[in-house]
Design an enzyme around this catalytic site. Structure first.
Site, short mmCIF file in Angstrom:
data_model
loop_
_atom_site.label_atom_id
_atom_site.label_comp_id
_atom_site.label_asym_id
_atom_site.label_seq_id
_atom_site.Cartn_x
_atom_site.Cartn_y
_atom_site.Cartn_z
N SER A 1 -7.20 2.52 -2.75
CA SER A 1 -5.97 1.47 -2.71
C SER A 1 -6.45 0.06 -3.33
O SER A 1 -7.50 -0.67 -2.91
CB SER A 1 -5.24 1.07 -1.79
OG SER A 1 -4.38 0.30 -2.27
N GLU B 1 -15.99 -11.06 3.37
CA GLU B 1 -15.21 -10.39 2.42
C GLU B 1 -14.58 -12.51 2.36
O GLU B 1 -14.18 -12.27 0.59
CB GLU B 1 -14.24 -10.25 2.85
CG GLU B 1 -12.83 -8.92 2.00
CD GLU B 1 -12.38 -9.05 3.14
OE1 GLU B 1 -11.33 -9.15 4.57
OE2 GLU B 1 -11.48 -7.77 2.27
N GLU C 1 2.18 1.83 -3.52
CA GLU C 1 1.44 1.80 -4.43
C GLU C 1 0.68 3.49 -3.78
O GLU C 1 0.90 4.60 -4.91
CB GLU C 1 0.18 1.42 -3.63
CG GLU C 1 -1.18 2.05 -5.17
CD GLU C 1 -2.10 1.44 -5.04
OE1 GLU C 1 -2.97 0.50 -4.08
OE2 GLU C 1 -3.23 1.55 -5.34
N CYS D 1 -8.26 -1.94 3.22
CA CYS D 1 -7.93 -2.70 4.70
C CYS D 1 -9.76 -3.56 4.64
O CYS D 1 -9.84 -4.61 5.57
CB CYS D 1 -6.95 -3.01 5.19
SG CYS D 1 -6.97 -1.71 6.15
N CYS E 1 -10.79 -1.14 14.56
CA CYS E 1 -11.10 -3.10 14.25
C CYS E 1 -11.09 -3.37 16.34
O CYS E 1 -11.91 -4.48 16.22
CB CYS E 1 -10.43 -3.93 13.84
SG CYS E 1 -9.46 -3.27 12.29
N GLU F 1 1.10 -1.29 -0.10
CA GLU F 1 -0.49 0.00 -0.12
C GLU F 1 0.94 1.31 -0.23
O GLU F 1 0.96 2.46 -0.62
CB GLU F 1 -0.90 -0.22 1.07
CG GLU F 1 -2.35 0.69 1.19
CD GLU F 1 -3.26 0.30 1.86
OE1 GLU F 1 -3.74 -0.54 2.09
OE2 GLU F 1 -3.75 1.41 2.79
N LYS G 1 -15.75 -9.18 7.56
CA LYS G 1 -14.41 -10.22 7.10
C LYS G 1 -15.86 -11.70 6.49
O LYS G 1 -14.57 -12.42 5.63
CB LYS G 1 -13.37 -10.95 8.50
CG LYS G 1 -12.54 -9.41 8.61
CD LYS G 1 -11.68 -8.76 7.46
CE LYS G 1 -10.49 -7.55 8.04
NZ LYS G 1 -9.73 -6.87 6.58
N GLU H 1 -14.19 -13.15 -6.44
CA GLU H 1 -12.29 -12.77 -7.12
C GLU H 1 -11.52 -12.87 -5.66
O GLU H 1 -10.84 -12.58 -6.29
CB GLU H 1 -12.67 -11.22 -7.47
CG GLU H 1 -12.74 -10.28 -6.72
CD GLU H 1 -14.44 -9.69 -5.61
OE1 GLU H 1 -14.94 -11.09 -5.75
OE2 GLU H 1 -14.58 -8.49 -4.75
#
Lengths: 582, 181, 600
Positions: free
Chosen positions: A325, A367, A288, A305, A509, A285, A364, A372
């Site tokens: 990102s 997710e 990037e 994230c 979190c 990250e 999560k 994909e």
């Protein structure tokens, strides 16, 4: 605010004139029971619908009983919080609520964490006094994250407030009216079909078992007990700061070592750390980010994230899909690396590897099911358990958690820097990225890696950081309502930030939707204690910047090649889809 | 053989196409109405303030409020669909199911209750084979109820497609229904 | 129409309207064309009269589409106003009778066959709120102005201070006619005192009580009286904008309001700089969508905001924080309709009507087992008996009445032995009922009070917004207990349970509607407990016993209708019902056209 004199249950006291009767009573340690009332984050989010009526009290001179949660004090008020009239009414109200509530506490996931159950126990009232029609809803299990059993709903509307006011996700609304009124999505759509981001804040505020995290404990037990499978577990940074609370320990105690031992006792073959992948995320990250800075790329760059946040912008900011990102979240990176790099190294058929993530989060779970996210050729992560589910598994297995000896993570995927630890708190990802970016851009080691300016518990924060003479503006939002404000600025072209970190849950979190339940009144204190524990972990680490993690460096050298390079792109980056608003 | 089937299919297709275009025309009309309200620059509260008005208009156009129309309105007003649905489902005036060709509404006001609307309802239910709130299998009738229409002197009162019938007896039901094919 | 730019221009306009009438007085035929009139066939009657007039070419007679005079039982009604003579009312008018009427009036000063009972009904009445209903064309602003309309507004704008207007309304003793009876002047005073602009004035025209239709009558028959009063209120409290929240079930009322608003705007009585005073006021209609709870002012406000009509806790009261958090004054239609006469005739005049605690009049809507169904406006303090028996004409079957429900679903049943109670907010409250909006549902001997309570609870369950526990679940449980009792499954302990639950709902529900929703149960339990006890003892409501009385002409109609052939009797001889075979279906009673079947 001027002070007023009041008498509560014979106790004379002075309180500020903008207090409610409930505030005033709490000040003199009188506990008026509440169900629908909710105040979060220093009253930033308040559910004051006054609908359950459990908090009614008698006010001298008033015709009817007054709801303590939403009645302001007045000078000279004489209040009785448990007169016979109050007690009788409260009991009838409780009997009414119970008359439309399944009495199957023994089967209920919320048992032990249920306000309705607690209050009903305190009153010890006849739960069968009123018979009649029951709500009759199908238990809604469409999503991987949240189960809705509206038969247990008491229409307190706390979830609606969390979803709309705090998170501005806007999935929940009161639907219908009268006895059939309930809280739900448009057209009673299953959550899976809606713009729900599965942040789980609704689950956290639900006073009953109407909203629950979906359990994957059974699947994980089955995997562990399957001799054909190699079951790998990873633990998110925030879990260690709260898991102890599941076993009655004080908030703010990191239990990393005991957690590792506990996981081994459960039978996981390899105990790794999501923190390792958090370091990997930072390398990708930050690279990037530097790339975008240097090559006139899209700015600001937003972190990616948090899966709830990702789903949020996919539904509600479809025009901004190029802003975040492209980095996958740490546990997904972990899954991809485990089923490629590690599988090769260990000579294990990746098809046999089961990756289990222990997460402070319910999103999560969703997710992990995103199709994909399977760049390894297999679904990168197989199962996600929340902190609460891990606590349950450990208790079920009879593990005496408090007395466990400390264990160590397995390597190579178990070692991490301090930069990984702070992923658990709001501002942490940003800070960890700055630690690396500053050193890479300036080519110099930082004197201090502590970017105090990005820390804190406020929902919306911003800071200016100087890196090699360049002014970098960063913003941090936790809570999607705050995130929305930053995004609207970006949409309007008015954002002057370079880097924005967003976490869907207030506090980050550590206060995720999968963390141990906390009394809403103590939420802020617990948030602070958990954060302190995380920062202590970070401070105690020898290596505090992600790019200095030797195992990460080895991973690039042996396997990935260049950071933000081709292979990294294939395995560690992803893209976003625009999704329907519903 | 194939010819007849083909003809039916063609008819079906034509019907669907006409329906399609008429729905599109309705949406265009709705959009023009929304446009006429001058919502540019209004904040969420300002846009919300016209929601019920727009729903009334939409129901006037479509006869009911299909999900797609609710979604369309929510997009136009930039309000969450859940909020729009929350409002639609709160107000009994808004229909979320299409109606039959004819709508029979019974007044359930007190005067009509006292004067025996219950027996009239039973009779209509029996003759149409349809329960209150539902549409008959052949799509001919939808049975609904209205709060007091204020025609208490005519109690008991029912309305078919807005036409009021007063002092209705169970015996008259058959004749009234026969007026509507 | 040209805008009237000044007070002087308005005075000239009003004078011209009156002068036209004075120079060429006309005989007017008012056809009652409110909702129930139209439903009863007033449309063809109007057409017939208009056609006959056109054919006769008589310029001295005019036919007017008027609102409702409140004689619902006699619809379609027509009233004739011959200059210099009292108004004559005709009932049950057919198109043929209408054509006849035109011919009669061409030669005679009075129509034949007037409604005899009309006079008696009007004598007890004092029409303030309904003053213009049925006597003007509601779609002509000139008609309203000819009767003194907008003169008070012009006067106020010509130099009266807002405080003076409020003082007048306060001194009149006018209390809110929507239900709770809060002093209107005081409400305005609070709103005036509220700090920041903008402020709003809202007319509550969400008349939801079943059986109450006085607001509809005012809106359909005299919409300008509401507009003028709202403008006056706007001036008094400092509001520049108003909303009329009207039920969607009242399309005609909405149409007439729209016409009225357009006319007022055209004359410059609404809009910027009204009559050159610098005061600006405008308003719009907001349609409800079928939710009884929106009659509660906080729910109504949320509905105008475009939200679900769920009430919120008071305080804060709307005067402090209402529409979009701004100071908002909510007044009901009938309340507003009293403003113009108060300003015209003075606070003292109004205060002298009625009783010391309750000044003025109240409009009641009579329905149910009463002969003369309709509207009646009487001074406060008139007894229940006077309204039911003298105006209402007593029961349909001639037997003594049993009870009356006041205040709709929020009210209670008052037994016949209390009919001599003068009607006031407090006296009705003491009987366990409320004034409410003024619906009077009359119950004859046949009515089962348990069924009535059950009916109202069904209504309250259906109309509960579902927000608070006591109303959402509590009312449902009340309803279910009543259902069990009616089905013969009641237990003696159900009665104290009903009372306990009802009282808890009263004590803990969130809004005014929730708090009053158990009243029908509690009041019937209080006054008619034995009916509940009988129901429990007898396993349900006793089925009616049908007998044949002396009115029977022996037509055999009932015998043919009887599904179990239990009616005996030769043609032209009085029939007899075999009670051992009777299944109590009531088919005979429905069929009989001579009132020869009694049921007990």
């Amino acid at each position: 605010m001027p002070l007023v004199n009041i008498i509560i249950d014979g106790v004379k006291t002075q309180v500020s004139s903008d207090s409610t009767i409930l505030d005033a009573a709490r000040k003199v340690n009188i506990n008026i029971p509440t169900l629908c009332h909710l105040e979060l984050h220093n009253k930033e989010t308040v559910n004051r619908v006054a609908s359950c009526r459990i908090c009614v009290v008698e006010v001298e001179g008033r015709r009817n009983l007054a709801p303590a949660c939403s009645t302001k004090v007045q000078n000279g008020m004489v209040i009785r919080t448990h007169s016979p009239r109050v007690i009788k009414s409260r009991r009838v109200l409780m009997q009414l609520l119970l008359s439309n509530h399944p009495k199957d506490c023994l089967n209920c996931y919320a048992s032990g964490n249920c306000d309705l159950q607690t209050l009903s126990n305190d009153m010890h009232t006849d739960s069968n006094r009123f018979e009649g029609a029951h709500s009759d809803f199908m238990v809604e299990t469409s999503s991987e994250s949240i189960v809705r059993d509206l038969n247990k709903c008491i229409r307190c509307r706390r979830c609606e407030t969390a979803c709309n006011d705090m998170q501005t996700v806007g999935v929940l609304s009161g639907v219908g009216r009268g006895f059939d009124m309930v809280v739900g999505p448009a057209f009673h759509a299953p959550l899976e079909k809606t713009q729900c981001v599965f942040c789980g804040q609704c689950v956290k505020v639900c006073p009953t078992g109407a909203l629950m995290g979906k359990s994957h404990v059974e699947e994980v037990w089955n995997a562990i007990n399957d001799p054909e499978k190699v079951v790998v577990v990873q633990t998110a940074p925030a879990v260690r700061a709260a898991l102890g609370e599941e076993f009655g320990m004080e908030p703010g105690k990191c239990v990393t070592g005991r957690m590792v031992t506990g996981l081994r006792r459960l039978g996981f073959n390899h105990v790794f750390d999501t923190n390792f992948a958090a370091d990997l995320t930072i390398v990708e990250e930050a690279t990037e980010f530097i790339h975008r800075l240097k090559h006139g790329g899209r700015l600001p760059m937003l972190t990616s994230c948090c899966p709830a946040w990702v789903k949020f912008f996919e539904h509600q900011f479809q025009d901004l899909l190029d802003v975040p990102s492209t980095c996958k979240s740490p546990h997904e990176m972990f899954g991809a690396i485990t089923k490629t790099y590690w599988a090769e190294k260990m000579k294990i058929d990746p098809a046999k590897i089961v990756v289990v993530s222990i997460m402070p989060c319910l999103s999560k779970k969703y997710e992990a099911s995103r199709k994909e996210l399977s760049s390894s050729g297999h679904q990168d992560v197989d199962y996600v358990l929340s902190t609460r589910e891990l606590g349950r598994m450990l208790r079920e297995a009879g593990v005496d958690f408090q007395s466990l000896p400390d264990g160590e993570f397995d390597n190579p995927l178990g070692f991490s820097s301090g930069g990984a630890d702070i992923f658990a708190v709001s501002g942490g990802v940003c800070e960890a990225a700055l630690r690396m970016a500053a050193e890479v851009i300036s080519g110099k080691e930082l004197d201090s890696v502590d970017f105090e300016e990005v820390r804190g518990t406020k929902g919306l924060r911003h800071a200016h950081v100087e890196i090699a003479g360049m002014e970098v503006n960063v913003a941090i939002a936790c809570g999607l309502g705050h995130a929305r404000r930053l995004l609207e600025e970006v949409r309007a072209g008015k954002s002057h930030y370079h880097l924005i970190e967003i976490m869907a849950c207030p506090g980050g979190c550590i206060c995720g939707g999968g963390q141990p339940f906390v009394d809403s009144r103590e939420e802020i204190e617990v948030m602070k204690k958990r954060a302190q524990a995380i920062y202590a972990e970070d401070a105690g680490k020898e290596i505090r910047s992600s790019h200095k993690n030797p195992y990460i460096q080895e991973l690039y050298k042996e396997f990935l090649g260049e950071a933000y390079g081709e292979k990294a792109h294939k395995l560690l980056h992803t893209g976003y889809t625009s999704r329907e608003k519903l | 053989m194939g010819g007849a089937g083909g003809a039916i299919e063609t008819m079906e297709l034509t019907r669907m196409q006409t329906e399609e275009t008429s729905d599109q025309a309705k949406i265009r009309e709705l959009d023009a109405f929304i446009q006429s309200l001058g919502l540019d620059g209004r904040d969420a509260a300002g846009r919300r303030a016209v929601l019920i008005q727009i729903l009334h208009r939409a129901q006037g156009l479509f006869g009911w409020l299909p999900e797609e129309v609710q979604k369309h309105i929510s997009a136009k007003l930039d309000l969450h669909v859940s909020e729009v649905y929350g409002v639609v489902s709160f107000y009994h005036f808004f229909k979320t199911k299409p109606s039959g060709r004819h709508v029979i509404d019974f007044c359930t006001g007190t005067a009509c209750f006292v004067r025996g609307i219950g027996k009239v309802i039973e009779q209509v239910e029996a003759q149409t084979g349809t329960k209150l709130g539902e549409t008959s299998g052949d799509g001919r009738f939808t049975l609904g109820s209205l709060r007091c229409v204020g025609a208490c002197s005519l109690a008991p009162v029912l309305q078919v497609d807005g036409k009021t019938y007063g002092r209705v007896t169970p015996e008259q039901v058959e004749a009234i229904l026969a007026e509507y094919k | 129409m040209t805008k009237l730019a000044t007070g002087v221009a308005f005075a000239e306009f009003a004078d011209a309207v009156k002068a036209a009438e004075a120079t060429a007085p006309k005989t007017r035929i008012f056809v009652g064309m409110s909702t129930c009139g139209v439903a009863s066939g007033a449309g063809p009657v109007y057409d017939a009269i208009a056609a006959e007039l056109a054919a006769s070419g008589n310029p001295a007679i005019e036919v007017v589409r008027a609102g409702c005079v409140g004689l619902c039982y006699a619809e379609p009604t027509v009233e004739v106003q011959v200059p210099g003579r009292p108004v004559v009312t005709l009932g049950g008018v057919t198109p043929a009778r209408g054509r006849e009427l035109v011919k009669e009036l061409a030669v005679a000063a009075e129509p034949a066959k007037p409604l005899s009972v009309g006079d008696a009904i009007f004598k007890k009445q004092l029409r303030i709120a309904l003053r213009n209903c049925g006597r003007i064309d509601p779609e002509k602003i000139e008609d309203y102005i000819r009767n003194g309309g907008y003169v008070q507004l012009a006067k106020i704008l010509d130099g009266m201070k807002p405080e003076e207007v409020i003082a007048t309304v306060k001194a009149s003793g006018l209390r809110g006619r929507g239900g709770a009876g809060f002093t209107t002047g005081l409400k305005w005073e609070y709103a005036r005192a509220a700090a920041a602009a903008p402020k709003y004035i809202v007319c509550n025209a969400d008349e939801g009580d079943p059986g109450a239709f006085m607001d509809r009558s005012v809106l359909e028959g005299d919409p300008h009286s509401v507009l003028e009063a709202m403008t006056v209120a706007g001036y008094a409290i400092g509001a520049r904008y108003g909303y009329i929240y009207c039920r969607a079930e009242y399309p005609l009322a909405v149409k007439r309001l729209e016409v009225a608003i357009a006319q007022s705007r055209a004359l410059g009585l609404l809009g910027e700089n009204i009559l050159g005073s610098g005061f600006a006021f405008d308003l719009e209609i907001k349609l409800g969508a079928g939710a009884f709870v929106c009659g509660e002012e906080t729910a109504l406000i949320h509905s105008i905001e475009g939200k679900r009509g769920e009430p919120t806790v008071k305080p804060p009261f709307p005067a402090e924080s209402g529409l979009w958090g701004k100071s908002t004054t909510v007044n009901n239609v009938e309340t507003l309709a009293c403003i113009q006469p108060i300003l015209e005739k003075g606070a003292a005049w109004f205060k002298a009507i009625g009783t010391p605690k309750c000044a003025g009049t109240k409009v009641f809507a009579l329905a149910g087992d009463v002969k003369n169904v309709g509207l009646a406006e009487v001074p406060m303090g008139t007894t229940i008996r006077e309204v039911l028996e003298e105006i209402g004409g007593g029961s349909r079957d001639g037997r003594p009445l049993k009870a009356v429900q006041t205040g709709g679903p929020s009210g209670g049943c008052i037994p016949a032995e209390k009919f001599d109670t003068p009607i006031e907010y407090d006296t009705l409250g003491a009987l366990g009922s409320i004034m409410g909006s003024g619906g009077l549902i009359v119950m004859g001997q046949k009515t089962s009070m348990v069924k009535i309570a059950h009916y109202y609870m069904e209504f309250s369950c259906d109309e509960s917004c579902g927000k608070c526990t006591p109303c959402r679940v509590g009312n449902r449980r009340l309803y279910e207990i009543l259902e069990r009792i009616l089905a013969g499954k009641g237990k003696p302990e159900d009665l104290p349970k009903l009372e306990e639950l009802g009282n808890v709902i009263k004590d803990t529900a969130l809004c005014g509607l929730g708090q009053t929703s158990p009243n029908p149960v509690l009041s019937t339990l209080r006054w008619f407990r034995s009916e509940y006890e009988d129901c429990i003892k007898n396993g349900g409501v006793k089925p009616p016993v049908y007998t044949v009385n002396d009115k029977c002409i022996g037509c055999r109609a009932c015998a043919k209708a009887c599904p179990v052939q239990c009616i005996e009797g030769a043609l032209k001889k009085k029939h007899v019902i075999d009670q051992s075979k009777c299944i109590h279906c009531g088919a005979c009673e429905t069929k009989c056209r001579f009132g020869a079947i009694d049921s007990e």
